[in-house]
Enzyme design. Structure first.
Site, PDB file in Angstrom:
ATOM      1  N   HIS A   1       0.836  -1.210   0.000  1.00  0.00           N
ATOM      2  CA  HIS A   1       0.000   0.000   0.000  1.00  0.00           C
ATOM      3  C   HIS A   1       0.869   1.257   0.000  1.00  0.00           C
ATOM      4  O   HIS A   1       0.560   2.241  -0.665  1.00  0.00           O
ATOM      5  CB  HIS A   1      -0.894   0.035   1.240  1.00  0.00           C
ATOM      6  CG  HIS A   1      -1.863  -1.099   1.333  1.00  0.00           C
ATOM      7  ND1 HIS A   1      -1.738  -2.110   2.254  1.00  0.00           N
ATOM      8  CD2 HIS A   1      -2.980  -1.373   0.626  1.00  0.00           C
ATOM      9  CE1 HIS A   1      -2.740  -2.959   2.112  1.00  0.00           C
ATOM     10  NE2 HIS A   1      -3.510  -2.545   1.125  1.00  0.00           N
TER      11      HIS A   1
ATOM     12  N   LEU B   1       2.988  -9.215  -1.331  1.00  0.00           N
ATOM     13  CA  LEU B   1       2.424  -8.685  -0.085  1.00  0.00           C
ATOM     14  C   LEU B   1       0.908  -8.609  -0.202  1.00  0.00           C
ATOM     15  O   LEU B   1       0.368  -8.237  -1.246  1.00  0.00           O
ATOM     16  CB  LEU B   1       2.993  -7.297   0.214  1.00  0.00           C
ATOM     17  CG  LEU B   1       4.495  -7.215   0.467  1.00  0.00           C
ATOM     18  CD1 LEU B   1       4.849  -5.844   1.048  1.00  0.00           C
ATOM     19  CD2 LEU B   1       4.973  -8.300   1.417  1.00  0.00           C
TER      20      LEU B   1
ATOM     21  N   ARG C   1      -3.984 -10.339   3.565  1.00  0.00           N
ATOM     22  CA  ARG C   1      -4.434 -11.692   3.931  1.00  0.00           C
ATOM     23  C   ARG C   1      -3.267 -12.621   4.287  1.00  0.00           C
ATOM     24  O   ARG C   1      -3.498 -13.692   4.831  1.00  0.00           O
ATOM     25  CB  ARG C   1      -5.286 -12.293   2.806  1.00  0.00           C
ATOM     26  CG  ARG C   1      -6.647 -11.616   2.686  1.00  0.00           C
ATOM     27  CD  ARG C   1      -7.594 -12.355   1.753  1.00  0.00           C
ATOM     28  NE  ARG C   1      -8.939 -11.848   1.874  1.00  0.00           N
ATOM     29  CZ  ARG C   1      -9.509 -10.986   1.012  1.00  0.00           C
ATOM     30  NH1 ARG C   1      -8.850 -10.542  -0.025  1.00  0.00           N
ATOM     31  NH2 ARG C   1     -10.757 -10.576   1.207  1.00  0.00           N
TER      32      ARG C   1
END
Ligand code: PAF
Length: 281
Positions: A37, A186, A189
């Protein structure tokens, strides 16, 4: 960094920024932020955004009834810290109640071939939920561009189509997959995986690497045989294969021969955790 829960407050912040001539980027996420992210925020910075709004919302409408909506990891305090350190200028933590009226009844649906296969075929209603929430975020922020991860390859293709077909005027930027040194892509979860499942999951990136190397060496691979070998490798590693597909990278139509520029998409279960990965060969 500004923090918003109320969608109207986010809208008015974005409106002011727009009127002041600031270039706005949106990074939609479901939180539990990791380096993948943060790479989306970095991509927004590199592209020259003056304001970077990160939304953190575990969107209930994109989860099926038997999926992990309730247990999906949530940590607003940690997410806010990471976003501020990465250079986001606003973070948006809406609640399901302030995103969806109790009688919400209008949906955004990609009604063509893009959502009929791959994850769309296995997770009915998933992309309807994704498109609807992303459309709402686009309407609230009206960003110049929005950054998505290549990890969700099908999602990126569908969102790009939605932005084009509904004339949002939002440029869709897709940032590369971030991987652990082991090759594991990545994902929030990954937190569900035991150490043993994590080892098994390495077969996903290893299989993609092998297919990519095969195409580089031979120029093209007949997909039926390559697919069978890839699926067998995943099963041998202890994963339960959901799909192994090769598609045209732009329109996601299946290909019979895997060539440079095509995309390979994988989905498999490590224990109860469904993982996806992909690469453009
Ligand atoms: O990729 C995700 O995390 C989600 O599908 C998104 C785009 C934030 C919509 O809820």
């Amino acid at each position: 960094m500004k923090k918003f829960e109320d969608p109207e407050k986010l809208r008015s912040w974005a409106r002011k920024a727009r009127l002041a001539g600031r270039k706005i980027a949106l990074v939609p996420t479901m939180g539990a932020l990791h380096a993948g992210h943060l790479s989306l925020i970095a991509a927004a910075k590199r592209k020259g955004a003056d304001e970077i709004a990160v939304s953190v919302f575990v969107n209930p409408t994109q989860f099926g009834p038997k999926e992990d909506y309730a247990k999906y990891p949530r940590d607003h305090a940690a997410d806010a810290k990471k976003c501020a350190a990465a250079g986001a200028t606003a973070i948006f933590f809406p609640t399901p109640e302030n995103m969806y009226a109790s009688d919400h009844s209008v949906w955004v649906v990609e009604d063509g071939a893009l959502s009929g296969s791959l994850c769309g075929a296995r997770r009915p209603g998933h992309f309807r939920g994704v498109c609807t929430v992303v459309a709402k975020l686009f309407n609230l922020v009206q960003p110049d561009f929005a950054v998505f991860g290549q990890k969700d390859f099908q999602q990126a293709a569908i969102v790009r189509r939605m932005a084009r077909d509904l004339s949002f005027g939002v440029e869709i930027v897709v940032a590369p997959i971030v991987r652990e040194e082991s090759g594991l892509a990545l994902s929030s979860r990954n937190a569900y995986l035991s150490a043993e499942e994590k080892t098994r999951a390495l077969a996903l990136s290893a299989t993609l690497k092998e297919l990519k190397a095969g195409v580089a060496a031979k120029g093209a691979l007949p997909w039926k045989a390559a697919r069978a070998r890839a699926a067998a490798a995943l099963e041998r590693a202890g994963l339960a294969v959901d799909y192994v597909e090769a598609v045209d990278a732009a329109d996601l139509t299946p290909v019979k021969t895997l060539r440079k520029g095509n995309a390979v998409l994988l989905a498999a279960f490590a224990g109860k955790t469904r993982l996806i990965d992909n690469c453009v060969v």
